[in-house]
Design an enzyme around this catalytic site. Structure first.
Site, PDB file in Angstrom:
ATOM      1  N   ASP A  70       0.846  -1.194   0.000  1.00 42.95           N
ATOM      2  CA  ASP A  70       0.000   0.000   0.000  1.00 42.95           C
ATOM      3  C   ASP A  70       0.881   1.244   0.000  1.00 42.95           C
ATOM      4  O   ASP A  70       1.873   1.328   0.725  1.00 42.95           O
ATOM      5  CB  ASP A  70      -0.921  -0.002   1.236  1.00 42.95           C
ATOM      6  CG  ASP A  70      -2.075   0.962   1.081  1.00 42.95           C
ATOM      7  OD1 ASP A  70      -3.216   0.507   0.949  1.00 42.95           O
ATOM      8  OD2 ASP A  70      -1.820   2.195   1.066  1.00 42.95           O
ATOM      9  N   ILE A  71       0.511   2.215  -0.821  1.00 42.15           N
ATOM     10  CA  ILE A  71       1.310   3.434  -0.975  1.00 42.15           C
ATOM     11  C   ILE A  71       1.246   4.310   0.280  1.00 42.15           C
ATOM     12  O   ILE A  71       2.128   5.147   0.492  1.00 42.15           O
ATOM     13  CB  ILE A  71       0.820   4.205  -2.230  1.00 42.15           C
ATOM     14  CG1 ILE A  71       1.914   5.086  -2.799  1.00 42.15           C
ATOM     15  CG2 ILE A  71      -0.455   4.977  -1.946  1.00 42.15           C
ATOM     16  CD1 ILE A  71       1.612   5.610  -4.198  1.00 42.15           C
ATOM     17  N   ASN A 125     -12.957  -3.391   2.101  1.00 36.79           N
ATOM     18  CA  ASN A 125     -13.936  -2.316   2.201  1.00 36.79           C
ATOM     19  C   ASN A 125     -14.853  -2.345   0.983  1.00 36.79           C
ATOM     20  O   ASN A 125     -14.387  -2.526  -0.152  1.00 36.79           O
ATOM     21  CB  ASN A 125     -13.222  -0.957   2.279  1.00 36.79           C
ATOM     22  CG  ASN A 125     -12.440  -0.798   3.571  1.00 36.79           C
ATOM     23  OD1 ASN A 125     -12.871  -1.269   4.619  1.00 36.79           O
ATOM     24  ND2 ASN A 125     -11.282  -0.157   3.501  1.00 36.79           N
ATOM     25  N   GLU A 181     -12.245   3.372  -1.158  1.00 37.89           N
ATOM     26  CA  GLU A 181     -11.691   4.500  -1.911  1.00 37.89           C
ATOM     27  C   GLU A 181     -11.371   4.120  -3.350  1.00 37.89           C
ATOM     28  O   GLU A 181     -11.560   4.923  -4.264  1.00 37.89           O
ATOM     29  CB  GLU A 181     -10.413   5.009  -1.233  1.00 37.89           C
ATOM     30  CG  GLU A 181     -10.668   5.707   0.090  1.00 37.89           C
ATOM     31  CD  GLU A 181      -9.385   5.999   0.839  1.00 37.89           C
ATOM     32  OE1 GLU A 181      -8.295   5.812   0.265  1.00 37.89           O
ATOM     33  OE2 GLU A 181      -9.485   6.401   2.019  1.00 37.89           O
ATOM     34  N   VAL A 182     -10.844   2.931  -3.531  1.00 32.34           N
ATOM     35  CA  VAL A 182     -10.500   2.460  -4.878  1.00 32.34           C
ATOM     36  C   VAL A 182     -11.502   1.376  -5.263  1.00 32.34           C
ATOM     37  O   VAL A 182     -11.596   0.339  -4.589  1.00 32.34           O
ATOM     38  CB  VAL A 182      -9.055   1.921  -4.926  1.00 32.34           C
ATOM     39  CG1 VAL A 182      -8.761   1.339  -6.297  1.00 32.34           C
ATOM     40  CG2 VAL A 182      -8.057   3.025  -4.588  1.00 32.34           C
ATOM     41  N   HIS A 186     -10.121  -5.233  -3.429  1.00 32.74           N
ATOM     42  CA  HIS A 186      -8.783  -5.504  -2.894  1.00 32.74           C
ATOM     43  C   HIS A 186      -8.919  -5.913  -1.438  1.00 32.74           C
ATOM     44  O   HIS A 186      -9.787  -5.408  -0.722  1.00 32.74           O
ATOM     45  CB  HIS A 186      -7.870  -4.283  -3.027  1.00 32.74           C
ATOM     46  CG  HIS A 186      -8.463  -3.019  -2.502  1.00 32.74           C
ATOM     47  ND1 HIS A 186      -9.371  -2.271  -3.227  1.00 32.74           N
ATOM     48  CD2 HIS A 186      -8.304  -2.377  -1.325  1.00 32.74           C
ATOM     49  CE1 HIS A 186      -9.733  -1.228  -2.520  1.00 32.74           C
ATOM     50  NE2 HIS A 186      -9.111  -1.261  -1.349  1.00 32.74           N
ATOM     51  N   MET A 187      -8.036  -6.794  -1.033  1.00 31.55           N
ATOM     52  CA  MET A 187      -7.985  -7.180   0.377  1.00 31.55           C
ATOM     53  C   MET A 187      -6.719  -6.595   0.992  1.00 31.55           C
ATOM     54  O   MET A 187      -5.613  -6.845   0.514  1.00 31.55           O
ATOM     55  CB  MET A 187      -8.000  -8.705   0.524  1.00 31.55           C
ATOM     56  CG  MET A 187      -8.065  -9.138   1.985  1.00 31.55           C
ATOM     57  SD  MET A 187      -8.432 -10.888   2.164  1.00 31.55           S
ATOM     58  CE  MET A 187      -6.829 -11.575   1.818  1.00 31.55           C
ATOM     59  N   HIS A 188      -6.905  -5.797   2.042  1.00 34.00           N
ATOM     60  CA  HIS A 188      -5.766  -5.274   2.796  1.00 34.00           C
ATOM     61  C   HIS A 188      -5.219  -6.385   3.688  1.00 34.00           C
ATOM     62  O   HIS A 188      -5.986  -7.123   4.320  1.00 34.00           O
ATOM     63  CB  HIS A 188      -6.208  -4.138   3.722  1.00 34.00           C
ATOM     64  CG  HIS A 188      -6.737  -2.917   3.024  1.00 34.00           C
ATOM     65  ND1 HIS A 188      -5.973  -1.785   2.815  1.00 34.00           N
ATOM     66  CD2 HIS A 188      -7.959  -2.643   2.503  1.00 34.00           C
ATOM     67  CE1 HIS A 188      -6.698  -0.861   2.206  1.00 34.00           C
ATOM     68  NE2 HIS A 188      -7.908  -1.352   2.007  1.00 34.00           N
TER      69      HIS A 188
END
Ligand code: AMP
Ligand code: ZN
Length: 117
Positions: free
Chosen positions: A31-32, A87, A95-96, A100-102
């Site tokens: 993650d950035i 999310n 947000e994106v 995606h899975m964090h």
């Protein structure tokens, strides 16, 4: 595949990322804006908006997203546990809009959620 989607563009190699893992179905990258000492994302390469957009046609690739998490977490040094977050939509604070899975972890216990994605 979506032309303008930032994660599709990362999957196509058009936007650089710090890659954790890649195969023909999934990509994992750091993650950035990390919310933990180790924070990476695992995405399906196919454009799926979120879990509302997923159905049984995505069973295999989403199984792979989950199935890779433990191995990748261990390889990133997360040997004492980690947190996963997906999310979805506005209330989920997505947000994106490419599923995606964090994966979050680190040497210190994570706080209970206020500073997580
Ligand atoms: P979410 O709120 O679940 O949609 O989280 C999106 C995540 O993507 C955030 O944690 C961002 O920091 C991360 N992110 C956005 N752009 C990039 C990028 N170009 N490379 C890596 N991570 C990104
Ligand atoms: Zn996409």
């Amino acid at each position: 595949m979506s032309q303008d989607c930032i994660f599709c563009r990362i999957a196509r190699g058009e936007i650089p990322s710090r890659k954790v893992y890649e195969d023909e179905d999934v990509l994992a990258f750091h993650d950035i804006n990390p919310a933990a000492p180790v924070h990476f994302l695992i995405i399906p390469k196919v454009h799926v908006v979120n879990l509302y957009d997923a159905d049984m046609a995505h069973q295999a690739v989403l199984g792979k997203v989950l199935g890779m998490a433990g191995q990748l977490a261990r390889e990133q040094g997360l040997t004492d546990g980690f947190r996963t977050i997906i999310n979805n939509g506005r209330v989920g604070r997505q947000e994106v809009y490419h599923l995606h899975m964090h994966v979050l972890g680190g040497p210190d216990p994570l706080r209970s959620g206020l500073n997580t994605p």
